[in-house]
Design an enzyme around this catalytic site. Structure first.
Site, PDB file in Angstrom:
ATOM      1  N   ASP A  10     -47.083   9.417  18.576  1.00  0.00           N
ATOM      2  CA  ASP A  10     -47.717   8.556  17.578  1.00  0.00           C
ATOM      3  C   ASP A  10     -47.908   9.369  16.304  1.00  0.00           C
ATOM      4  OD1 ASP A  10     -49.160   6.299  16.515  1.00  0.00           O
ATOM      5  OD2 ASP A  10     -51.002   7.412  16.841  1.00  0.00           O
ATOM      6  N   SER A  11     -48.285   8.678  15.221  1.00  0.00           N
ATOM      7  CA  SER A  11     -48.583   9.376  13.975  1.00  0.00           C
ATOM      8  C   SER A  11     -49.852  10.217  14.099  1.00  0.00           C
ATOM      9  CB  SER A  11     -48.754   8.357  12.850  1.00  0.00           C
ATOM     10  OG  SER A  11     -49.735   7.410  13.214  1.00  0.00           O
ATOM     11  N   CYS A  73     -46.505   4.462  18.570  1.00  0.00           N
ATOM     12  CA  CYS A  73     -46.879   4.057  17.212  1.00  0.00           C
ATOM     13  C   CYS A  73     -46.174   2.736  16.850  1.00  0.00           C
ATOM     14  CB  CYS A  73     -46.440   5.150  16.246  1.00  0.00           C
ATOM     15  SG  CYS A  73     -46.804   4.790  14.539  1.00  0.00           S
ATOM     16  N   GLU A 152     -61.171   5.841  13.055  1.00  0.00           N
ATOM     17  CA  GLU A 152     -61.175   7.316  13.066  1.00  0.00           C
ATOM     18  C   GLU A 152     -62.526   7.883  12.637  1.00  0.00           C
ATOM     19  OE1 GLU A 152     -57.675   9.098  11.424  1.00  0.00           O
ATOM     20  OE2 GLU A 152     -56.391   7.969  12.775  1.00  0.00           O
ATOM     21  N   CYS A 184     -51.236  -2.524  15.943  1.00  0.00           N
ATOM     22  CA  CYS A 184     -51.485  -1.164  15.453  1.00  0.00           C
ATOM     23  C   CYS A 184     -52.282  -0.449  16.538  1.00  0.00           C
ATOM     24  CB  CYS A 184     -52.266  -1.228  14.144  1.00  0.00           C
ATOM     25  SG  CYS A 184     -52.745   0.393  13.523  1.00  0.00           S
ATOM     26  N   HIS A 186     -54.632   1.585  16.677  1.00  0.00           N
ATOM     27  CA  HIS A 186     -56.092   1.755  16.611  1.00  0.00           C
ATOM     28  C   HIS A 186     -56.879   0.484  16.932  1.00  0.00           C
ATOM     29  CE1 HIS A 186     -54.691   5.231  14.450  1.00  0.00           C
ATOM     30  NE2 HIS A 186     -55.914   5.670  14.201  1.00  0.00           N
TER      31      HIS A 186
HETATM   32  N1  DGL Z   1     -50.162   4.587  14.566  1.00  0.00           N
HETATM   33  C1  DGL Z   1     -50.014   3.687  13.453  1.00  0.00           C
HETATM   34  C2  DGL Z   1     -49.492   2.350  13.947  1.00  0.00           C
HETATM   35  O1  DGL Z   1     -49.691   1.975  15.073  1.00  0.00           O
HETATM   36  C3  DGL Z   1     -51.316   3.503  12.703  1.00  0.00           C
HETATM   37  C4  DGL Z   1     -51.734   4.685  11.891  1.00  0.00           C
HETATM   38  C5  DGL Z   1     -50.724   5.066  10.812  1.00  0.00           C
HETATM   39  O2  DGL Z   1     -50.557   4.313   9.835  1.00  0.00           O
HETATM   40  O3  DGL Z   1     -50.133   6.120  10.977  1.00  0.00           O
HETATM   41  O4  DGL Z   1     -48.875   1.631  13.220  1.00  0.00           O
END
Ligand code: DGL
Length: 271
Positions: A10-11, A73, A152, A184, A186
């Protein structure tokens, strides 16, 4: 083969919501998680950039002998999955297709809402999948970037989060949606707030559940699933990050009931 780990990336920390579902459904697997903390967020970046980052991460995960990749992600799944599938000889699962399938199965009105990052919304990929399942489905998307920062910051049950949710979800007023995809990583963390604001008539879809299910199916079909119990130690769940592990550990504890003491920092640009 079956004893090799599954690579999940993931990011940043958000993909831990997907890892949690994977562990729940596939407890006998080993996992290597990579969080690209140094280069997050992905949701505001171009397709080219996210694709380049994603390929570097897959190359890194390959050095750890992973047997499959789960792109946890949503943004990377939306814009880079095809490039990963084409560029590597490894089974790859993203979160978009399973999420779209669950939403298509759930809707009765044929009107589906999507909340996600800007990049995921503008990729158009959810619509593409949804319309493959049912060409009459109408998708209404709304980018909700502030949710990422709120989660976060630990604002899970918080009046500020409720207020922001009211503003974002007002985009769906009068649209007759009965299903809302939390597109997403989160967003499942603030599912209760989203549900309260969206109302009981709206069914929330968490793509992480479906992704774990698809991963299980894929492993079974390829005879790659590990059925022997594994000792739950540091080797079972390994965590790597591209920036200081401190922040990752702190936020990760909100997401996962696991000790992430051993997160290691690596230099992802080298891959
Ligand atoms: N992990 C990203 C997503 O699910 C969210 C956070 C980001 O923008 O990096 O799209």
């Amino acid at each position: 083969m079956s004893r090799r780990p599954i690579g999940v990336f993931d990011s940043g920390v958000g993909g831990l919501t997907v890892l949690k579902e994977l562990i729940r459904r596939l407890p006998n697997e080993r996992y290597v998680y990579f969080g690209d903390m140094a280069r997050a967020p992905y949701g505001t970046k171009s397709k080219e950039t996210v694709t380049r980052f994603s390929k570097q991460i897959v190359r890194f995960l390959q050095t750890l002998d992973v047997k499959a990749i789960v792109v946890a992600c949503n943004t990377a799944s939306a814009v880079a999955l095809k490039a990963i599938e084409d560029g590597f000889d490894l089974p790859v699962i993203g979160v978009v297709k399973p999420g779209a399938k669950a939403a298509a199965d759930a809707t009765k009105t044929g009107r589906i809402g999507l909340i996600a990052t800007e990049a995921s919304i503008s990729s158009g990929i959810y619509e593409e999948y949804l319309n493959k399942y049912n060409p009459d489905i109408k998708l209404i998307g709304k980018a909700c970037p502030l949710f990422v920062s709120l989660v976060e910051e630990g604002c899970i049950e918080d009046p500020v989060t409720t207020e922001i949710a009211r503003r974002y979800l007002s985009a769906f007023k009068g649209t007759d949606i009965d299903t809302l995809i939390m597109g997403c990583t989160h967003f499942p963390m603030i599912e209760d707030t989203i549900q309260r604001v969206a109302g009981d008539h709206v069914r929330l879809v968490n793509p992480a559940f479906e992704t774990a299910k698809s991963t299980q199916q894929m492993l079974e079909e390829r005879d790659m699933k590990n059925d022997n119990e594994i000792p739950v130690d540091e080797e079972a769940y390994r965590f790597y990050v591209s920036d200081s592990p401190e922040r990752f550990r702190r936020i990760a504890n909100l997401f996962l009931p696991l000790s992430i003491a051993g997160a290691r920092q690596i230099s992802i640009e080298e891959y």
